[in-house]
Design a protein around this motif. Structure first.
Motif, PDB file in Angstrom:
ATOM      1  N   VAL A   1       0.842  -1.198   0.000  1.00 14.73           N
ATOM      2  CA  VAL A   1       0.000   0.000   0.000  1.00 14.73           C
ATOM      3  C   VAL A   1       0.878   1.248   0.000  1.00 14.73           C
ATOM      4  O   VAL A   1       1.841   1.357   0.768  1.00 14.73           O
ATOM      5  N   ILE A   2       0.547   2.197  -0.860  1.00 10.34           N
ATOM      6  CA  ILE A   2       1.244   3.480  -0.936  1.00 10.34           C
ATOM      7  C   ILE A   2       0.299   4.559  -0.413  1.00 10.34           C
ATOM      8  O   ILE A   2      -0.868   4.606  -0.781  1.00 10.34           O
ATOM      9  N   SER A   3       0.826   5.429   0.438  1.00  6.75           N
ATOM     10  CA  SER A   3      -0.002   6.476   1.052  1.00  6.75           C
ATOM     11  C   SER A   3       0.162   7.810   0.347  1.00  6.75           C
ATOM     12  O   SER A   3       1.272   8.264   0.091  1.00  6.75           O
ATOM     13  N   LEU A   4      -0.953   8.405   0.035  1.00  2.05           N
ATOM     14  CA  LEU A   4      -1.037   9.753  -0.516  1.00  2.05           C
ATOM     15  C   LEU A   4      -1.699  10.638   0.548  1.00  2.05           C
ATOM     16  O   LEU A   4      -2.895  10.514   0.761  1.00  2.05           O
ATOM     17  N   SER A   5      -1.046  11.496   1.258  1.00  2.00           N
ATOM     18  CA  SER A   5       0.389  11.729   1.198  1.00  2.00           C
ATOM     19  C   SER A   5       0.932  11.524   2.601  1.00  2.00           C
ATOM     20  O   SER A   5       0.216  11.750   3.574  1.00  2.00           O
ATOM     21  N   GLY A   6       2.179  11.168   2.716  1.00  2.00           N
ATOM     22  CA  GLY A   6       2.761  11.019   4.034  1.00  2.00           C
ATOM     23  C   GLY A   6       3.309  12.319   4.574  1.00  2.00           C
ATOM     24  O   GLY A   6       3.703  12.404   5.727  1.00  2.00           O
ATOM     25  N   ASN A   7       3.327  13.342   3.739  1.00  2.00           N
ATOM     26  CA  ASN A   7       3.932  14.607   4.137  1.00  2.00           C
ATOM     27  C   ASN A   7       2.917  15.740   4.042  1.00  2.00           C
ATOM     28  O   ASN A   7       2.254  16.053   5.012  1.00  2.00           O
ATOM     29  N   THR A   8       2.760  16.337   2.873  1.00  3.52           N
ATOM     30  CA  THR A   8       1.788  17.430   2.733  1.00  3.52           C
ATOM     31  C   THR A   8       0.517  16.918   2.054  1.00  3.52           C
ATOM     32  O   THR A   8       0.524  15.890   1.387  1.00  3.52           O
ATOM     33  N   ASP A   9      -0.564  17.658   2.205  1.00  4.17           N
ATOM     34  CA  ASP A   9      -1.881  17.212   1.745  1.00  4.17           C
ATOM     35  C   ASP A   9      -1.940  17.145   0.218  1.00  4.17           C
ATOM     36  O   ASP A   9      -1.704  18.140  -0.467  1.00  4.17           O
ATOM     37  N   CYS A  10      -2.277  15.981  -0.295  1.00  2.51           N
ATOM     38  CA  CYS A  10      -2.339  15.796  -1.751  1.00  2.51           C
ATOM     39  C   CYS A  10      -3.541  16.494  -2.375  1.00  2.51           C
ATOM     40  O   CYS A  10      -3.619  16.617  -3.597  1.00  2.51           O
TER      41      CYS A  10
END
Length: 357
Positions: A130-139
């Motif tokens: 699973v890849i997460s969108l986003s782990g940093n800033t809001d996609c």
């Protein structure tokens, strides 16, 4: 809780940070100390600007064991939402900018993200984790309305049958309901919406360019009706400002259709400590000491915390009260009763791609 303190006149409305702290990687710094002696000083422009970035890769392996994701994909760096507490602010310094106002108004747009995403998915060793969108800033930050990179990434994920987890606090995600509902039909996506307060006055101060809590609950409702597994992140909780809202937030989220929930306690690492302290003093001077000391009590006497396993939830008396309240109201609202597990077994490289070789 009544939030009636108003910031002073020299306050940048619509921005979370009120200044640019020094970039720890920069050798030089400058400041306007004697304006009468400088003829050509240019005042800073507080409008948002977009910078087209170039990347060698777009999917990052997450080394931290306590963030709940294995891989992350971030189409933007910097975020116009302007949340004062955002941990991603520190990462903006790697790009040569400040973690303060620069983070909110100088947004790096990764236009090459779709091409790089395809390249990544076609690696021989890729196992469709699973890849997460986003782990940093809001996609789904405001830039997405113009650049539509997140939508392109979701189209590719659906094409390759790549499972995706998303987290956002922007109602723009409803634009992509068509793609997300098809992915959910194949058990390829889960969406979390971030809601740390239902108080609109607090939201306007702490998260100035985000959508309202009412709209976020609408997102939960609309996506859950479409069959998309929904969760909420009550994060970050600020003791003395928003932690008392745990029962109301969880009840509202469950009523809207959320089936899962998580939380974190605010931690102020790096430049974020100074940004948040300045914001707290200007917006809530009467309760500054109480809130600041409450944050410290959750992190061993500090406002920053880098201890894996402890940094997100904190320790001490206040952290325990928050943890117990969260667990109780999850149970009362039947949250986290089912583990959401996406399907990696459907992954395939589209046949059309083979014709290139």
């Amino acid at each position: 809780m009544i939030l009636d303190e108003e910031p002073k006149d020299n306050y940048f409305k619509g921005r979370g940070a009120q200044f640019n702290p020094h970039n720890r990687f920069a050798k030089d710094d400058y400041a306007k100390t004697h304006p009468e002696g400088i003829d050509d000083w240019e005042e800073e422009d507080h409008k948002t600007t977009f910078i087209i970035g170039q990347s060698k890769s777009i999917v990052n392996k997450v080394a931290s064991p306590d963030v709940g994701m294995a891989y992350s994909l971030n189409p933007y760096q910097g975020c116009e939402h302007g949340c004062t507490y955002c941990y991603a602010r520190n990462a903006h310094e790697y790009w040569g900018f400040s973690a303060g106002l620069d983070f909110e108004r100088k947004i790096i747009v990764k236009k090459d993200a779709p091409k790089l995403f395809r390249k990544f998915l076609e690696r021989k060793d890729w196992d469709a984790s699973v890849i997460s969108l986003s782990g940093n800033t809001d996609c789904y930050q405001p830039a997405e309305r113009q650049f539509r990179i997140t939508r392109s990434l979701l189209e590719i994920a659906l094409e390759y049958r790549q499972p995706i987890g998303l987290i956002t606090k922007n109602a723009l995600i409803l634009r992509d309901l068509d793609i997300l509902s098809e992915m959910a039909r194949l058990n390829l996506c889960v969406v979390y919406v971030s809601i740390n307060s239902l108080n609109e006055k607090l939201r306007l101060k702490m998260e100035p360019r985000t959508t309202t809590a009412k709209q976020r609950l609408k997102v939960v409702e609309e996506l859950s009706k479409a069959g998309i597994p929904m969760g909420v992140m009550v994060a970050p909780l600020v003791p003395g400002l928003s932690d008392h809202e745990i029962p109301a937030v969880l009840k509202a989220a469950a009523n809207a259709g959320a089936g899962a929930a998580g939380y974190t306690i605010v931690r102020l690492n790096g430049a974020i400590a100074g940004i948040f302290e300045d914001w707290l003093r200007k917006n809530f001077p009467d309760r500054f000491e109480k809130v600041w000391h409450a944050i410290q009590s959750c992190h061993g006497g500090n406002v920053n915390d880098s201890r894996f396993g402890e940094r997100m939830r904190g320790d001490g008396h206040i952290a325990k009260l928050i943890r117990d309240s969260f667990k109780l109201h999850c149970r009362l609202n039947h949250l986290n009763e089912r583990v959401i597990k996406l399907d990696s077994g459907l992954f395939k490289i589209p046949q059309a791609q083979f014709s290139l070789f």
